[in-house]
Design a protein around this motif. Structure first.
Motif, short mmCIF file in Angstrom:
data_model
loop_
_atom_site.label_atom_id
_atom_site.label_comp_id
_atom_site.label_asym_id
_atom_site.label_seq_id
_atom_site.Cartn_x
_atom_site.Cartn_y
_atom_site.Cartn_z
N ARG A 115 0.83 -1.21 0.00
CA ARG A 115 0.00 0.00 0.00
C ARG A 115 0.87 1.26 0.00
O ARG A 115 0.56 2.24 -0.68
N LYS A 116 1.96 1.22 0.76
CA LYS A 116 2.86 2.37 0.83
C LYS A 116 3.47 2.66 -0.54
O LYS A 116 3.65 3.81 -0.93
N GLN A 117 3.77 1.59 -1.30
CA GLN A 117 4.35 1.80 -2.63
C GLN A 117 3.31 2.32 -3.63
O GLN A 117 3.65 3.01 -4.59
N LEU A 118 2.04 1.99 -3.40
CA LEU A 118 0.99 2.44 -4.31
C LEU A 118 0.55 3.87 -4.05
O LEU A 118 0.11 4.57 -4.97
N MET A 119 0.66 4.32 -2.82
CA MET A 119 0.04 5.59 -2.43
C MET A 119 0.51 6.81 -3.23
O MET A 119 -0.32 7.67 -3.58
#
Length: 441
Positions: A115-119
């Protein structure tokens, strides 16, 4: 970490069963059919009979599902530690389609990392960067609509949201590649519940129609992996989601593929259906149509977004979201065993007069008043750590689609009687495709 066993026919003992919230005694298969095809009427009937918290049983394994309909109870779920409330485990049926690295299938540290990489690709500045591309595609689509002739706007919205995914999210602009991808992607996004059964029963994947679907998926994967390879060399300065993901994170090709397919399947039918319902309402409400047209003319994004929000409230595309308890937990006044499936019934909250006066009425102004809906009562994108990462993109997309359509046309309903919802996979769509007639302004 080993998956949490489902609480169901194999793991539920009689003593524990007596401590669960009340619920129907119908056979599991009957409850499953009612849930799959008639949840919009099944859930309200169950709440009226058994109260705000009730239990249903679904296939496979007669799994125990506790349904919550009060925002304070749902907040307990969304506010609980993600390690206790697994969402990915409840989506394992999607693994053959979305891939094991899909954000929807991950839990705990893997979910946080992904999720952190997508944000960054879905931040406010990024969304503003996509808006112009979405508007351009929406204007091109609405320009092709037949005038003075009834047509199904839902299918037009499906065409448009697929095009937005291909060009704005995947970043595909080559005409030949787009022409190759469109029919393949259309088959991918038309996945049926029958195909999804393959996730529960893997041997099915070796025979038709499951094998046919996976063959199509492999053709799409070949193109996606080729796009990923080429984009790794040329993403600098590009403004599509795939390029932003490459710029912001350290991804393997398989991880990127799984996220792109997840965005395709999670963002295509949902947004298309939300906008079909929005036009369904506007075609029957001249005052709201005029309000929207004034907003489109004035560039009043808040007013346009309020119309999208109200369409999602009156017609929640996804009626409920689920979690699986990884340990025995106190929720809604009950001590629920490990393995229980928790369902937050979005549709029941959205139609509750306690939170939304005159809940059956389409009233976008409720989101613009000095007394807007209370936090935690409007939840079409779920909530907590698992809130849909594409929520902002979906609202931006809907705003730009309304801007394009309302700037160009007046809308009327050839059949004034509202269309009933019909279950299609996890979504509730207009039964007749949201038939409208448009005329030039």
């Amino acid at each position: 970490m080993a998956p949490t066993p489902l609480l169901g026919s194999r793991t539920l003992d009689r003593q524990t069963a007596r401590t669960l919230p009340p619920g129907p005694k119908l056979p599991t298969l009957v409850q499953t059919v009612l849930f799959a095809s008639h949840r919009r009427t099944f859930f309200p009937r169950m709440r009226a009979k058994y109260g705000d918290v009730f239990t249903i049983r679904l296939v496979p394994s007669s799994r125990v599902c506790v349904v919550l309909s009060r925002p304070d109870h749902i907040r307990e779920v969304f506010g609980s530690p993600p390690a206790v409330m697994h969402a990915g485990e409840g989506n394992t049926v999607l693994e053959p389609i979305m891939g094991s690295h899909s954000l929807l299938l991950l839990d705990d540290e893997d979910h946080v990392r992904m999720r952190k990489q997508l944000m960054p690709a879905f931040s406010g500045p990024a969304l503003r960067g996509y808006a112009g591309m979405v508007l351009e595609l929406a204007q091109a689509e609405v320009a092709k609509w037949p005038v003075d002739k009834p047509f199904k706007v839902h299918q037009r919205m499906r065409n448009l949201t697929l095009e937005i995914i291909l060009q704005v999210i995947f970043g595909v602009t080559d005409i030949d590649r787009l022409n190759t991808l469109r029919p393949l992607m259309d088959k991918i996004v038309s996945v049926s519940p029958v195909i999804m059964l393959g996730g529960f029963y893997p041997p099915l994947l070796r025979i038709r129609p499951w094998k046919t679907y996976l063959d199509t998926q492999r053709k799409v994967d070949e193109i996606l992996y080729d796009e990923i390879a080429k984009r790794r060399e040329t993403f600098a300065g590009r403004n599509d989601v795939l390029s932003r993901l490459l710029a912001a994170g350290n991804w393997s090709d398989v991880e990127l593929r799984d996220q792109l397919v997840t965005l395709l399947l999670a963002g295509h039918e949902t947004t298309a259906t939300a906008m079909a319902w929005a036009f369904h309402e506007l075609a029957r409400r001249p005052e709201d149509l005029a309000f929207g047209q004034r907003a489109a003319d004035a560039g009043a994004d808040d007013e346009l977004e309020a119309m999208v929000k109200e369409a999602l409230r009156v017609h929640p595309v996804v009626y409920q979201v689920g979690r699986r308890l990884t340990e025995t937990t106190d929720i809604a006044g009950y001590r629920l065993p490990r393995g229980t499936t928790i369902m937050a019934a979005i549709g029941l909250v959205h139609r509750d007069a306690e939170h939304f006066p005159m809940p059956e009425e389409f009233r976008p102004q409720r989101f613009l008043s000095d007394d807007p809906p209370a936090p935690g009562t409007w939840m079409p994108f779920g909530g907590g750590a698992r809130r849909c990462i594409g929520a902002g993109f979906s609202l931006m997309e809907g705003t730009e689609i309304l801007r394009a359509a309302l700037s160009a046309y007046n809308f009327q309903a050839p059949h004034p009687k509202p269309e009933p919802p019909q279950a299609k996979n996890v979504t509730l769509v207009p039964r007749h495709g949201s038939v409208v007639t448009v005329t030039h302004r």
